[in-house]
Design an enzyme around this catalytic site. Structure first.
Site, PDB file in Angstrom:
ATOM      1  N   ASP A  28       2.056  -0.686   7.380  1.00 55.54           N
ATOM      2  CA  ASP A  28       0.584  -0.264   6.999  1.00 55.54           C
ATOM      3  C   ASP A  28      -0.150   0.516   8.102  1.00 55.54           C
ATOM      4  OD1 ASP A  28      -1.570  -0.665   5.528  1.00 55.54           O
ATOM      5  OD2 ASP A  28      -2.270  -2.487   6.535  1.00 55.54           O
ATOM      6  N   HIS A  45       1.305   9.040   4.341  1.00 48.94           N
ATOM      7  CA  HIS A  45       2.509   8.566   3.908  1.00 48.94           C
ATOM      8  C   HIS A  45       3.760   9.368   4.290  1.00 48.94           C
ATOM      9  CE1 HIS A  45       0.151   5.705   1.760  1.00 48.94           C
ATOM     10  NE2 HIS A  45      -0.618   6.724   0.749  1.00 48.94           N
ATOM     11  N   LEU A 139      24.042  -1.462   9.055  1.00 48.57           N
ATOM     12  CA  LEU A 139      22.672  -2.019   8.672  1.00 48.57           C
ATOM     13  C   LEU A 139      22.230  -2.087   7.068  1.00 48.57           C
ATOM     14  CD1 LEU A 139      19.617  -2.591   9.934  1.00 48.57           C
ATOM     15  CD2 LEU A 139      19.076  -0.431   9.387  1.00 48.57           C
TER      16      LEU A 139
HETATM   17  C1  IPE Z   1       0.771  -3.831   2.188  1.00 41.10           C
HETATM   18  O1  IPE Z   1      -0.253  -3.211   2.596  1.00 41.10           O
HETATM   19  C2  IPE Z   1       1.663  -3.340   1.161  1.00 41.10           C
HETATM   20  C3  IPE Z   1       2.567  -2.271   1.751  1.00 41.10           C
HETATM   21  C4  IPE Z   1       2.615  -1.735   3.201  1.00 41.10           C
HETATM   22  C5  IPE Z   1       3.397  -1.627   1.046  1.00 41.10           C
HETATM   23  P1  IPE Z   1      -1.605  -2.889   1.910  1.00 41.10           P
HETATM   24  O2  IPE Z   1      -2.279  -1.795   2.522  1.00 41.10           O
HETATM   25  O3  IPE Z   1      -1.438  -2.854   0.369  1.00 41.10           O
HETATM   26  O4  IPE Z   1      -2.286  -4.287   2.017  1.00 41.10           O
HETATM   27  P2  IPE Z   1      -3.838  -4.649   1.942  1.00 41.10           P
HETATM   28  O5  IPE Z   1      -4.186  -4.298   0.452  1.00 41.10           O
HETATM   29  O6  IPE Z   1      -4.484  -4.284   3.100  1.00 41.10           O
HETATM   30  O7  IPE Z   1      -3.749  -6.368   2.173  1.00 41.10           O
HETATM   31  C1  IPE Z   2       0.826   1.516   3.758  1.00 40.06           C
HETATM   32  O1  IPE Z   2      -0.463   2.185   4.379  1.00 40.06           O
HETATM   33  C2  IPE Z   2       1.655   2.047   2.702  1.00 40.06           C
HETATM   34  C3  IPE Z   2       1.601   1.681   1.250  1.00 40.06           C
HETATM   35  C4  IPE Z   2       0.660   0.606   1.104  1.00 40.06           C
HETATM   36  C5  IPE Z   2       2.325   2.568   0.417  1.00 40.06           C
HETATM   37  P1  IPE Z   2      -2.001   2.379   3.662  1.00 40.06           P
HETATM   38  O2  IPE Z   2      -1.611   3.620   2.550  1.00 40.06           O
HETATM   39  O3  IPE Z   2      -2.015   0.901   3.055  1.00 40.06           O
HETATM   40  O4  IPE Z   2      -2.587   2.729   4.637  1.00 40.06           O
HETATM   41  P2  IPE Z   2      -3.956   2.047   5.163  1.00 40.06           P
HETATM   42  O5  IPE Z   2      -4.005   0.703   5.110  1.00 40.06           O
HETATM   43  O6  IPE Z   2      -5.068   2.487   4.023  1.00 40.06           O
HETATM   44  O7  IPE Z   2      -4.340   2.842   6.291  1.00 40.06           O
HETATM   45 MG    MG Z   3      -3.185  -0.844   3.732  1.00 38.39          MG
END
Ligand code: IPE
Ligand code: IPE
Ligand code: MG
Length: 258
Positions: A28, A45, A139
């Site tokens: 995240d 990303h 892995l």
């Molecule tokens: C969880 O992250 C999903 C992934 C990292 C793929 P999110 O960014 O979607 O989670 P929330 O919405 O903050 O809980």
């Molecule tokens: C996690 O990073 C990746 C996915 C959920 C695909 P985020 O896109 O949720 O990044 P933040 O949380 O908005 O910074």
């Molecule tokens: Mg996120």
């Protein structure tokens, strides 16, 4: 004295290990990493893919058996269509680009989640990646895509219901062990170490069932900044903990000595 059943956790190798067998990560913070740099979220990303590459090879080098990465949750469809579209594109190009190197490094690829919602071409590429790497003995890299812990439990329940309907299972025979056997990761050891980057301290519908006795580790670092050193910090934290699985600390010590 430890009870007889307690030895199961020892046999499964879940006690007294300093190196986790299975690491599960919520990657995240990609969006915020980009926003801090005044860049569109998509750049985060993309940078996240570089971090994946680093962590996959670090896990291989450390002899970790399974790495599960949360790439796209069943709730991430709620994001703007443009971001979702770019993420799908990134999956596709990354799979295409990385598959050869992963295969060479003996990585076995597995996808979990409801893949039927993905574009046809992506589904084909996933099936191909799984097929090509199926016999590798390095892995095991599990990618959770359109995955939700609630979905996982519901699909397991649906399969058991099917067995009941077919007359091969009695409703009274449904128990935790039978349900667990129908879950996505049933054939792999349960996660020992869970890592979430990006500062949030929540599970966000990741592996709900499988995380029952996993050690949880949270870091403020955004995913694109996560690397081998950061992984080692998480592993060191894991190694310093006493896992008890409901027992007392004394029982655990005597089981480890046994
Ligand atoms: C969880 O992250 C999903 C992934 C990292 C793929 P999110 O960014 O979607 O989670 P929330 O919405 O903050 O809980
Ligand atoms: C996690 O990073 C990746 C996915 C959920 C695909 P985020 O896109 O949720 O990044 P933040 O949380 O908005 O910074
Ligand atoms: Mg996120």
């Amino acid at each position: 004295m430890a009870e007889e059943g307690d030895t199961a956790v020892v046999e499964e190798g879940r006690l007294g290990r300093s190196m986790p067998r299975h690491v599960a990560i919520i990657m995240d913070g990609n969006g915020r990493w980009a926003e801090r740099r005044k860049l569109p979220r998509h750049f985060g990303h993309k940078a996240g893919v570089d971090a994946v590459r680093k962590v996959v090879s670090a896990c291989g080098e450390r002899g970790i058996e399974v790495l599960t990465l949360f790439a796209f949750s069943s709730e991430n469809w709620r994001r703007p269509a443009k971001e979702v579209g770019l993420l799908m594109e990134l999956f596709l190009t990354t799979l295409q680009k990385e598959i050869k190197r992963l295969h060479k490094n003996k990585v076995r690829i597995r996808l979990i989640g409801d893949l039927s919602a993905f574009p046809e071409k992506l589904q084909q590429r996933i099936a191909e990646a799984e097929r090509v790497t199926a016999d590798n003995d390095g892995l095991t890299l599990v990618i959770a895509a359109n995955y939700g812990g609630r979905w996982d439990i519901a699909q397991a329940a649906a399969r058991l219901a099917g067995q009941v309907k077919a007359g091969t299972l009695e409703p009274g025979q449904v128990d935790a062990e039978r349900l667990a056997a129908e879950l996505s990761l049933a054939d792999l050891p349960e996660p020992d170490l869970f890592i979430r980057t990006g500062g949030e301290q929540r599970i966000s519908n990741f592996l709900l069932w499988q995380l029952a006795y996993t050690e949880l580790y949270f870091t403020d670092r955004f995913w694109p900044d996560f690397d081998a050193e950061a992984l080692d910090e998480a592993i060191a934290s894991f190694g310093s903990r006493q896992r008890r699985f409901g027992m007392t600390g004394h029982q655990v010590e005597s089981l480890k000595g046994a």
